[in-house]
Design a protein around this motif. Structure first.
Motif, PDB file in Angstrom:
ATOM      1  N   GLY A 148      11.674   3.244  -2.093  1.00  0.00           N
ATOM      2  CA  GLY A 148      12.655   3.965  -1.468  1.00  0.00           C
ATOM      3  C   GLY A 148      12.332   4.426  -0.069  1.00  0.00           C
ATOM      4  N   LEU A 149      13.075   5.441   0.649  1.00  0.00           N
ATOM      5  CA  LEU A 149      12.874   5.976   1.758  1.00  0.00           C
ATOM      6  C   LEU A 149      11.457   6.438   1.917  1.00  0.00           C
ATOM      7  CD1 LEU A 149      14.365   7.207   4.473  1.00  0.00           C
ATOM      8  CD2 LEU A 149      14.526   9.219   3.158  1.00  0.00           C
ATOM      9  N   ASP A 150      10.935   5.892   3.282  1.00  0.00           N
ATOM     10  CA  ASP A 150       9.624   6.202   3.632  1.00  0.00           C
ATOM     11  C   ASP A 150       9.729   7.935   3.844  1.00  0.00           C
ATOM     12  OD1 ASP A 150       7.226   7.092   4.920  1.00  0.00           O
ATOM     13  OD2 ASP A 150       6.917   5.110   5.504  1.00  0.00           O
ATOM     14  N   LEU A 151       9.393   8.820   3.007  1.00  0.00           N
ATOM     15  CA  LEU A 151       9.421  10.238   3.074  1.00  0.00           C
ATOM     16  C   LEU A 151       8.600  10.535   4.341  1.00  0.00           C
ATOM     17  CD1 LEU A 151       9.325  10.850  -0.893  1.00  0.00           C
ATOM     18  CD2 LEU A 151      11.606  11.171   0.843  1.00  0.00           C
ATOM     19  N   VAL A 165      11.878   0.891  -9.027  1.00  0.00           N
ATOM     20  CA  VAL A 165      13.139   0.609  -8.233  1.00  0.00           C
ATOM     21  C   VAL A 165      13.887   2.089  -7.954  1.00  0.00           C
ATOM     22  CG1 VAL A 165      15.454  -0.831  -7.957  1.00  0.00           C
ATOM     23  CG2 VAL A 165      13.229  -1.470  -9.343  1.00  0.00           C
ATOM     24  N   VAL A 166      13.435   2.718  -7.123  1.00  0.00           N
ATOM     25  CA  VAL A 166      13.540   4.031  -6.971  1.00  0.00           C
ATOM     26  C   VAL A 166      14.254   4.452  -5.680  1.00  0.00           C
ATOM     27  CG1 VAL A 166      12.032   4.697  -8.908  1.00  0.00           C
ATOM     28  CG2 VAL A 166      11.365   4.990  -6.297  1.00  0.00           C
ATOM     29  N   GLY A 167      15.270   5.574  -5.620  1.00  0.00           N
ATOM     30  CA  GLY A 167      15.929   5.973  -4.439  1.00  0.00           C
ATOM     31  C   GLY A 167      16.336   4.915  -3.557  1.00  0.00           C
ATOM     32  N   LEU A 176      16.418   8.057  -9.282  1.00  0.00           N
ATOM     33  CA  LEU A 176      17.105   8.426  -8.041  1.00  0.00           C
ATOM     34  C   LEU A 176      16.509   9.797  -7.874  1.00  0.00           C
ATOM     35  CD1 LEU A 176      20.855   7.420  -8.486  1.00  0.00           C
ATOM     36  CD2 LEU A 176      19.105   6.516  -6.771  1.00  0.00           C
ATOM     37  N   PRO A 177      15.359   9.853  -7.176  1.00  0.00           N
ATOM     38  CA  PRO A 177      14.745  11.024  -7.048  1.00  0.00           C
ATOM     39  C   PRO A 177      14.937  12.088  -5.764  1.00  0.00           C
ATOM     40  CG  PRO A 177      13.032   9.477  -6.480  1.00  0.00           C
ATOM     41  CD  PRO A 177      14.335   8.912  -7.085  1.00  0.00           C
ATOM     42  N   GLU A 178      15.992  11.701  -5.174  1.00  0.00           N
ATOM     43  CA  GLU A 178      16.637  12.171  -4.207  1.00  0.00           C
ATOM     44  C   GLU A 178      17.042  13.817  -4.666  1.00  0.00           C
ATOM     45  OE1 GLU A 178      17.069   9.194  -4.840  1.00  0.00           O
ATOM     46  OE2 GLU A 178      17.578   8.188  -3.155  1.00  0.00           O
ATOM     47  N   THR A 214       1.028  -1.084  -0.026  1.00  0.00           N
ATOM     48  CA  THR A 214      -0.063  -0.001  -0.137  1.00  0.00           C
ATOM     49  C   THR A 214       0.931   1.301  -0.015  1.00  0.00           C
ATOM     50  OG1 THR A 214      -0.297   0.058   2.379  1.00  0.00           O
ATOM     51  CG2 THR A 214      -2.005  -1.060   1.162  1.00  0.00           C
ATOM     52  N   LYS A 215       2.081   0.958   0.568  1.00  0.00           N
ATOM     53  CA  LYS A 215       3.042   2.232   0.586  1.00  0.00           C
ATOM     54  C   LYS A 215       4.096   1.939  -0.498  1.00  0.00           C
ATOM     55  CE  LYS A 215       0.870   4.724   3.724  1.00  0.00           C
ATOM     56  NZ  LYS A 215       0.367   6.125   3.305  1.00  0.00           N
ATOM     57  N   ARG A 216       3.932   1.124  -1.529  1.00  0.00           N
ATOM     58  CA  ARG A 216       4.978   0.908  -2.549  1.00  0.00           C
ATOM     59  C   ARG A 216       5.976   0.307  -1.953  1.00  0.00           C
ATOM     60  NH1 ARG A 216       0.160   1.289  -3.910  1.00  0.00           N
ATOM     61  NH2 ARG A 216      -0.564   2.520  -5.518  1.00  0.00           N
ATOM     62  N   GLU A 243       2.694  -3.726  -7.092  1.00  0.00           N
ATOM     63  CA  GLU A 243       3.272  -3.221  -8.629  1.00  0.00           C
ATOM     64  C   GLU A 243       4.484  -2.757  -8.442  1.00  0.00           C
ATOM     65  OE1 GLU A 243       0.207  -0.431 -10.015  1.00  0.00           O
ATOM     66  OE2 GLU A 243      -1.366  -1.989  -9.240  1.00  0.00           O
ATOM     67  N   HIS A 244       5.019  -2.542  -7.393  1.00  0.00           N
ATOM     68  CA  HIS A 244       6.684  -2.040  -7.508  1.00  0.00           C
ATOM     69  C   HIS A 244       7.341  -2.803  -6.528  1.00  0.00           C
ATOM     70  CE1 HIS A 244       4.809   1.641  -9.529  1.00  0.00           C
ATOM     71  NE2 HIS A 244       4.052   1.380  -8.789  1.00  0.00           N
ATOM     72  N   PHE A 245       8.991  -2.953  -6.976  1.00  0.00           N
ATOM     73  CA  PHE A 245       9.770  -3.341  -5.945  1.00  0.00           C
ATOM     74  C   PHE A 245       9.810  -2.417  -4.751  1.00  0.00           C
ATOM     75  CE2 PHE A 245      14.385  -3.360  -4.480  1.00  0.00           C
ATOM     76  CZ  PHE A 245      14.346  -4.957  -4.268  1.00  0.00           C
TER      77      PHE A 245
HETATM   78  C1  1HE Z   1       5.291   6.666  -0.214  1.00  0.00           C
HETATM   79  C2  1HE Z   1       6.576   6.618  -0.985  1.00  0.00           C
HETATM   80  C3  1HE Z   1       7.506   7.080  -0.202  1.00  0.00           C
HETATM   81  C4  1HE Z   1       4.747   6.001  -2.215  1.00  0.00           C
HETATM   82  N1  1HE Z   1       7.561   7.351   1.089  1.00  0.00           N
HETATM   83  N2  1HE Z   1       5.265   6.990   0.898  1.00  0.00           N
HETATM   84  N3  1HE Z   1      11.309   8.118  -3.177  1.00  0.00           N
HETATM   85  C5  1HE Z   1      10.333   8.816  -3.878  1.00  0.00           C
HETATM   86  O1  1HE Z   1      10.580  10.147  -4.056  1.00  0.00           O
HETATM   87  C6  1HE Z   1       9.443   8.062  -4.684  1.00  0.00           C
HETATM   88  C7  1HE Z   1       7.969   8.503  -4.344  1.00  0.00           C
HETATM   89  N4  1HE Z   1       6.957   7.670  -4.891  1.00  0.00           N
HETATM   90  C8  1HE Z   1       6.709   7.660  -5.963  1.00  0.00           C
HETATM   91  O2  1HE Z   1       7.042   8.405  -7.036  1.00  0.00           O
HETATM   92  C9  1HE Z   1       5.480   6.795  -6.177  1.00  0.00           C
HETATM   93  O3  1HE Z   1       4.682   6.413  -5.400  1.00  0.00           O
HETATM   94  C10 1HE Z   1       5.895   5.325  -7.228  1.00  0.00           C
HETATM   95  C11 1HE Z   1       6.179   5.947  -8.668  1.00  0.00           C
HETATM   96  C12 1HE Z   1       6.714   4.543  -6.544  1.00  0.00           C
HETATM   97  C13 1HE Z   1       4.407   4.610  -7.271  1.00  0.00           C
HETATM   98  O4  1HE Z   1       3.453   5.425  -8.073  1.00  0.00           O
HETATM   99  P1  1HE Z   1       1.830   4.885  -7.731  1.00  0.00           P
HETATM  100  O5  1HE Z   1       1.035   5.653  -8.372  1.00  0.00           O
HETATM  101  O6  1HE Z   1       1.780   3.443  -8.063  1.00  0.00           O
HETATM  102  O7  1HE Z   1       1.672   5.029  -6.165  1.00  0.00           O
HETATM  103  P2  1HE Z   1       1.197   6.347  -5.300  1.00  0.00           P
HETATM  104  O8  1HE Z   1      -0.175   6.641  -5.442  1.00  0.00           O
HETATM  105  O9  1HE Z   1       2.227   7.397  -5.598  1.00  0.00           O
HETATM  106  O10 1HE Z   1       1.630   5.716  -3.783  1.00  0.00           O
HETATM  107  C14 1HE Z   1       0.785   5.047  -3.011  1.00  0.00           C
HETATM  108  C15 1HE Z   1       0.792   5.371  -1.566  1.00  0.00           C
HETATM  109  O11 1HE Z   1       2.253   5.112  -1.138  1.00  0.00           O
HETATM  110  C16 1HE Z   1       0.755   6.795  -1.314  1.00  0.00           C
HETATM  111  O12 1HE Z   1       0.157   7.076   0.012  1.00  0.00           O
HETATM  112  P3  1HE Z   1      -1.385   7.270   0.425  1.00  0.00           P
HETATM  113  O13 1HE Z   1      -1.602   7.222   1.957  1.00  0.00           O
HETATM  114  O14 1HE Z   1      -1.762   8.425  -0.525  1.00  0.00           O
HETATM  115  O15 1HE Z   1      -2.036   5.866  -0.392  1.00  0.00           O
HETATM  116  C17 1HE Z   1       1.972   7.345  -1.359  1.00  0.00           C
HETATM  117  O16 1HE Z   1       2.122   8.593  -0.606  1.00  0.00           O
HETATM  118  C18 1HE Z   1       2.818   6.376  -0.648  1.00  0.00           C
HETATM  119  N5  1HE Z   1       4.165   6.205  -1.009  1.00  0.00           N
HETATM  120  N6  1HE Z   1       6.136   6.288  -2.105  1.00  0.00           N
HETATM  121  C19 1HE Z   1       6.463   7.501   1.821  1.00  0.00           C
HETATM  122  N7  1HE Z   1       8.807   6.925  -0.606  1.00  0.00           N
HETATM  123  C20 1HE Z   1      18.390   6.277   2.772  1.00  0.00           C
HETATM  124  S1  1HE Z   1      18.188   7.640   1.767  1.00  0.00           S
HETATM  125  C21 1HE Z   1      17.077   6.973   0.502  1.00  0.00           C
HETATM  126  C22 1HE Z   1      16.484   8.488   0.029  1.00  0.00           C
HETATM  127  C23 1HE Z   1      15.419   8.059  -0.980  1.00  0.00           C
HETATM  128  O17 1HE Z   1      14.984   6.868  -1.040  1.00  0.00           O
HETATM  129  S2  1HE Z   1      14.567   9.509  -1.363  1.00  0.00           S
HETATM  130  C24 1HE Z   1      13.513   8.868  -2.661  1.00  0.00           C
HETATM  131  C25 1HE Z   1      12.305   8.542  -2.191  1.00  0.00           C
END
Ligand code: 1HE
Length: 262
Positions: free
Chosen positions: A67-70, A110-112, A134-136, A28-30, A62-64
């Motif tokens: 990345g980090l839980d933002l 497979v991001v971040g 790497l959306p960081e 649910t949180k990808r 749907e996704h591997f």
């Molecule tokens: C999240 C996260 C997350 C999804 N932290 N909650 N990573 C990113 O910047 C990538 C952010 N995520 C995305 O770009 C997209 O979610 C995806 C392309 C991965 C998937 O898209 P989609 O349309 O299938 O899903 P969605 O509707 O965007 O997300 C579903 C739910 O997951 C939604 O929460 P909801 O409560 O509104 O249902 C999103 O908020 C949640 N969600 N990704 C928290 N990353 C050690 S340093 C590492 C640094 C990093 O990794 S920075 C990169 C972070």
């Protein structure tokens, strides 16, 4: 079977339970990696059952991994940020320098930090739905889970910098072309292929697998003179094991498989 954290599951495959499949279970949180999930990854690799000789990591849904839980990022000060990054380093070191080879089964995002986790594995199998980013760079942060060390080893620092400067997303085909994955398979088949590879890896002599996980990456970072010396030590230790002698004898007696064209 769940681990100490319901967001991570572990199942054992094979007649000897020699392949562990470790699954991110937070669809649910990808499969975003919060602190609990990172610590669970550390714990599972530190406590793999003794029967396990190779492992697979995959993600549910749907996704591997997104990345980090933002949502956990906001309130950390600089000191806490360092400790948090070091916690990721320790956990992903348990994957990269753990007891067994690890195959990542990739699909979707497979991001971040998801790419950081994938790059800590020894082999990456991607299906055609996979995309890498790497959306960081665009989120105003930096990699903190070992990405700046491990990703350039796969694709070079210039390509990684481009991904972060420009937000460039690589699709599955281009990802395999530049070295983010070693195998590209039809959509929906990455886990099967990863299990097939892990099952094969599990049949290797344990000392050979140990050398590939622990000696090869160190040798690759040593000056060549040191590397050649380390290689000689590792080669000698591996070939003196009874299992190595038995395998070589089996070939010489015509009882072991020849190398065949791929
Ligand atoms: C999240 C996260 C997350 C999804 N932290 N909650 N990573 C990113 O910047 C990538 C952010 N995520 C995305 O770009 C997209 O979610 C995806 C392309 C991965 C998937 O898209 P989609 O349309 O299938 O899903 P969605 O509707 O965007 O997300 C579903 C739910 O997951 C939604 O929460 P909801 O409560 O509104 O249902 C999103 O908020 C949640 N969600 N990704 C928290 N990353 C050690 S340093 C590492 C640094 C990093 O990794 S920075 C990169 C972070």
């Amino acid at each position: 079977m769940t681990t100490t954290n319901p967001d991570l599951s572990l199942s054992l495959r094979g007649e000897q339970s020699d392949v562990a499949v470790i699954t991110l279970n937070r669809a649910t949180k990808r499969n975003a990696l919060n602190d609990g999930l990172i610590l669970a990854i550390r714990d599972v690799f530190q406590n793999l059952p003794k029967s396990v000789r190779a492992a697979v990591i995959d993600g549910n849904g749907e996704h591997f991994c997104a990345g980090l839980d933002l949502s956990e990022l906001s309130e950390r000060d600089a000191g806490e940020g360092v400790l948090h990054s070091r916690m990721w380093h320790a956990a992903l070191d348990c994957v990269e320098k753990g007891p067994v080879p690890v195959v990542a089964a990739l699909h979707g995002a497979v991001v971040g930090g998801g790419l950081e986790l994938a790059s800590a594995c020894h082999i990456r199998v991607a299906d055609e739905s996979t995309f890498y980013a790497l959306p960081e760079g665009t989120r105003g942060i930096f990699v903190g889970g070992g990405g700046s060390v491990r990703v350039p080893k796969l694709i070079g620092a210039a390509r990684m910098a481009d991904m972060m400067f420009t937000g460039r997303v690589y699709n599955a085909v281009d990802g395999e072309r530049i070295g983010l994955a070693q195998y590209l398979v039809p959509t929906g088949t990455a886990l099967d292929k990863a299990i097939e590879l892990a099952t094969r890896i599990a049949t290797n002599a344990p000392l050979t697998n140990y050398a590939l996980v622990h000696a090869l990456p160190r040798i690759a970072e040593q000056p060549s003179d040191h590397g050649l010396f380390t290689e000689a030590l590792m080669a000698s230790i591996a070939q003196s094991a009874p299992e190595a002698k038995a395998r070589v004898r089996a070939f010489l007696e015509g009882k072991a498989a020849k190398v065949s064209k791929g």
